[in-house]
Scaffold this motif. Structure first.
Motif, PDB file in Angstrom:
ATOM      1  N   MET A   1       0.842  -1.189   0.000  1.00 48.57           N
ATOM      2  CA  MET A   1       0.000   0.000   0.000  1.00 48.57           C
ATOM      3  C   MET A   1       0.880   1.242   0.000  1.00 48.57           C
ATOM      4  O   MET A   1       1.851   1.323   0.751  1.00 48.57           O
ATOM      5  CB  MET A   1      -0.941  -0.024   1.207  1.00 48.57           C
ATOM      6  CG  MET A   1      -2.084   0.963   1.135  1.00 48.57           C
ATOM      7  SD  MET A   1      -3.335   0.679   2.421  1.00 48.57           S
ATOM      8  CE  MET A   1      -4.108  -0.838   1.868  1.00 48.57           C
ATOM      9  N   LYS A   2       0.555   2.208  -0.842  1.00 50.52           N
ATOM     10  CA  LYS A   2       1.416   3.375  -1.019  1.00 50.52           C
ATOM     11  C   LYS A   2       0.840   4.666  -0.456  1.00 50.52           C
ATOM     12  O   LYS A   2       1.568   5.618  -0.197  1.00 50.52           O
ATOM     13  CB  LYS A   2       1.702   3.570  -2.509  1.00 50.52           C
ATOM     14  CG  LYS A   2       2.467   2.415  -3.147  1.00 50.52           C
ATOM     15  CD  LYS A   2       3.833   2.252  -2.515  1.00 50.52           C
ATOM     16  CE  LYS A   2       4.634   1.170  -3.221  1.00 50.52           C
ATOM     17  NZ  LYS A   2       5.953   0.945  -2.577  1.00 50.52           N
ATOM     18  N   ARG A   3      -0.469   4.746  -0.283  1.00 48.91           N
ATOM     19  CA  ARG A   3      -1.080   6.012   0.101  1.00 48.91           C
ATOM     20  C   ARG A   3      -2.192   5.746   1.111  1.00 48.91           C
ATOM     21  O   ARG A   3      -3.143   5.017   0.822  1.00 48.91           O
ATOM     22  CB  ARG A   3      -1.632   6.711  -1.134  1.00 48.91           C
ATOM     23  CG  ARG A   3      -2.105   8.130  -0.896  1.00 48.91           C
ATOM     24  CD  ARG A   3      -2.504   8.802  -2.208  1.00 48.91           C
ATOM     25  NE  ARG A   3      -1.349   9.043  -3.074  1.00 48.91           N
ATOM     26  CZ  ARG A   3      -1.404   9.713  -4.210  1.00 48.91           C
ATOM     27  NH1 ARG A   3      -2.566  10.198  -4.631  1.00 48.91           N
ATOM     28  NH2 ARG A   3      -0.326   9.890  -4.939  1.00 48.91           N
ATOM     29  N   ILE A   4      -2.081   6.335   2.298  1.00 42.97           N
ATOM     30  CA  ILE A   4      -3.054   6.083   3.360  1.00 42.97           C
ATOM     31  C   ILE A   4      -3.565   7.404   3.933  1.00 42.97           C
ATOM     32  O   ILE A   4      -2.923   8.445   3.801  1.00 42.97           O
ATOM     33  CB  ILE A   4      -2.469   5.219   4.499  1.00 42.97           C
ATOM     34  CG1 ILE A   4      -1.349   5.969   5.234  1.00 42.97           C
ATOM     35  CG2 ILE A   4      -1.965   3.886   3.956  1.00 42.97           C
ATOM     36  CD1 ILE A   4      -0.835   5.258   6.482  1.00 42.97           C
ATOM     37  N   GLY A   5      -4.725   7.344   4.582  1.00 45.18           N
ATOM     38  CA  GLY A   5      -5.299   8.500   5.253  1.00 45.18           C
ATOM     39  C   GLY A   5      -5.457   8.228   6.733  1.00 45.18           C
ATOM     40  O   GLY A   5      -5.407   7.077   7.173  1.00 45.18           O
ATOM     41  N   ILE A   6      -5.653   9.290   7.510  1.00 42.06           N
ATOM     42  CA  ILE A   6      -5.842   9.148   8.949  1.00 42.06           C
ATOM     43  C   ILE A   6      -6.840  10.186   9.418  1.00 42.06           C
ATOM     44  O   ILE A   6      -6.800  11.344   8.981  1.00 42.06           O
ATOM     45  CB  ILE A   6      -4.502   9.274   9.704  1.00 42.06           C
ATOM     46  CG1 ILE A   6      -4.705   9.122  11.216  1.00 42.06           C
ATOM     47  CG2 ILE A   6      -3.800  10.575   9.374  1.00 42.06           C
ATOM     48  CD1 ILE A   6      -3.406   9.012  11.987  1.00 42.06           C
ATOM     49  N   PHE A  92      -8.535  10.814  -4.225  1.00 42.37           N
ATOM     50  CA  PHE A  92      -7.204  11.135  -3.707  1.00 42.37           C
ATOM     51  C   PHE A  92      -6.245   9.944  -3.801  1.00 42.37           C
ATOM     52  O   PHE A  92      -5.087  10.057  -3.409  1.00 42.37           O
ATOM     53  CB  PHE A  92      -7.307  11.588  -2.248  1.00 42.37           C
ATOM     54  CG  PHE A  92      -7.770  13.010  -2.083  1.00 42.37           C
ATOM     55  CD1 PHE A  92      -6.853  14.038  -1.926  1.00 42.37           C
ATOM     56  CD2 PHE A  92      -9.122  13.326  -2.086  1.00 42.37           C
ATOM     57  CE1 PHE A  92      -7.265  15.349  -1.770  1.00 42.37           C
ATOM     58  CE2 PHE A  92      -9.554  14.637  -1.934  1.00 42.37           C
ATOM     59  CZ  PHE A  92      -8.620  15.653  -1.787  1.00 42.37           C
ATOM     60  N   GLY A  93      -6.735   8.817  -4.280  1.00 42.55           N
ATOM     61  CA  GLY A  93      -5.890   7.640  -4.396  1.00 42.55           C
ATOM     62  C   GLY A  93      -5.540   6.990  -3.081  1.00 42.55           C
ATOM     63  O   GLY A  93      -4.535   6.278  -2.969  1.00 42.55           O
ATOM     64  N   ILE A  94      -6.360   7.236  -2.065  1.00 45.28           N
ATOM     65  CA  ILE A  94      -6.094   6.687  -0.735  1.00 45.28           C
ATOM     66  C   ILE A  94      -6.652   5.266  -0.646  1.00 45.28           C
ATOM     67  O   ILE A  94      -7.834   5.024  -0.860  1.00 45.28           O
ATOM     68  CB  ILE A  94      -6.722   7.582   0.357  1.00 45.28           C
ATOM     69  CG1 ILE A  94      -6.033   8.950   0.351  1.00 45.28           C
ATOM     70  CG2 ILE A  94      -6.613   6.927   1.727  1.00 45.28           C
ATOM     71  CD1 ILE A  94      -6.669   9.965   1.281  1.00 45.28           C
ATOM     72  N   GLU A  95      -5.765   4.325  -0.313  1.00 50.10           N
ATOM     73  CA  GLU A  95      -6.129   2.902  -0.318  1.00 50.10           C
ATOM     74  C   GLU A  95      -6.573   2.383   1.046  1.00 50.10           C
ATOM     75  O   GLU A  95      -7.277   1.386   1.140  1.00 50.10           O
ATOM     76  CB  GLU A  95      -4.933   2.080  -0.796  1.00 50.10           C
ATOM     77  CG  GLU A  95      -4.386   2.512  -2.143  1.00 50.10           C
ATOM     78  CD  GLU A  95      -3.002   1.944  -2.388  1.00 50.10           C
ATOM     79  OE1 GLU A  95      -2.926   0.806  -2.899  1.00 50.10           O
ATOM     80  OE2 GLU A  95      -2.010   2.622  -2.066  1.00 50.10           O
TER      81      GLU A  95
END
Length: 319
Positions: A1-6, A92-95
């Motif tokens: 996984m390359k892109r995450i949100g919080i 946003f491309g968030i996985e």
């Protein structure tokens, strides 16, 4: 996984910022892009998303509250809102998303998970009411805050020879009252897990008076099925001792997080980033037996909290 949100959601809890910091920096150290979602699920629906850098979480470890802010979101409760949330994440491309909050926040995360988003739940709530983990972030700080209040109120209660009732938070869980009451030497602890017996409380006060005790401290959890004002009036009438009620309210939520909450939040935040990096399925991260562990998010939500009477019995004996 390359892109995450919080995101942080629900009631704030001291230690949330430490969890945000750990998630961001651990994620960046593994080569992921980390995005902050401002104002919880409500902010997600509005696309309030910002890319985080190492310095974005500087100087927040010791701060209470949450730099990501938090808000209730009625829109997210609808199927339309949940679908929109997934669409925004895709834009946003968030996985994957790290959700820091209590059971309501986890249920929101579960809705994202059912729509294909990998979600890691970090228990951020002062109530300590999530069954799958021994402790939640913010609980220890809240207990320490109540302990300080007990010490201050004991001084004035003794000076005026009165009974003081301190109502603490926790919703339907009595852990804050129980731990603070035991550690603070309360004369009686009233929690929703134990059937209320006002006569017993009055008898304890009267026995104390007969033995020369000049004051009494009662810790009452907010989930006990009688108002604090009503309880005050009953105790004063039946014991003849002046009785005061103290409701500290949201003071218990804020303040500098304790050492335990900072460390716990840091461990959980780092674990969340690691699991998302490894493309794990949705999990709830907790601590059991002193070890950071993860179980299925849905499994965690289905667990029923079991009350352990040992601490309560000990508090009764020592009082």
């Amino acid at each position: 996984m390359k892109r995450i949100g919080i995101l942080t959601s629900g009631g704030d809890a001291s230690g949330m910022n430490a969890a945000v910091r750990a998630t961001v920096r651990k994620g960046l150290s593994m080569g992921m892009e980390v995005y902050a979602i401002d104002r919880g699920f409500e902010g997600l629906l509005d696309g309030n998303i910002e890319k985080m850098q190492w310095h974005s979480v500087g100087d927040i470890l010791q701060r209470g509250g949450t730099i990501l802010r938090t808000a209730r979101s009625e829109r997210f409760r609808t199927e339309e809102g949940q679908e929109r949330a997934v669409s925004v994440l895709d834009t946003f491309g968030i996985e994957g998303v790290v959700v820091i909050g209590g059971d309501g926040s986890f249920r929101g995360g579960m809705e994202l998970s059912r729509r294909g988003v990998h979600v890691m739940g970090i228990p951020g709530t002062i109530d300590n009411d999530l069954a799958y983990t021994d402790y939640t972030i913010g609980f220890d700080t809240a207990v320490n805050t109540v302990l300080a209040m007990i010490s201050n109120i004991r001084d004035t209660s003794s000076a005026h020879e009165r009974t003081s009732i301190i109502e603490v938070m926790g919703r339907h869980c009595g852990d804050i009252a129980l731990h603070a009451g035991l550690a603070g030497g309360a004369d009686d602890i009233l929690i929703p897990e134990i059937e209320l017996d006002i006569n017993r409380a009055c008898r304890r006060i009267l026995r104390g008076q007969q033995s020369g005790k000049r004051h009494s401290i009662i810790i009452k959890a907010e989930g006990v099925p009688v108002s604090t004002a009503e309880l005050r009036d009953i105790i004063e009438e039946r014991t003849g001792q002046e009785t005061r009620a103290v409701v500290p309210g949201h003071i218990q939520r804020g303040g500098t997080p304790s050492r335990q909450d900072r460390v716990l939040a840091s461990l959980m935040g780092a674990k969340a980033a690691e699991l998302l990096y490894d493309d794990e399925e949705s999990k709830a991260i907790g601590i059991t037996g002193g070890e950071i562990r993860a179980c299925g998010l849905e499994e965690a939500l289905q667990m029923k909290r079991e009350f352990n009477p040992m601490l309560y019995d000990l508090a009764e004996t020592l009082a």
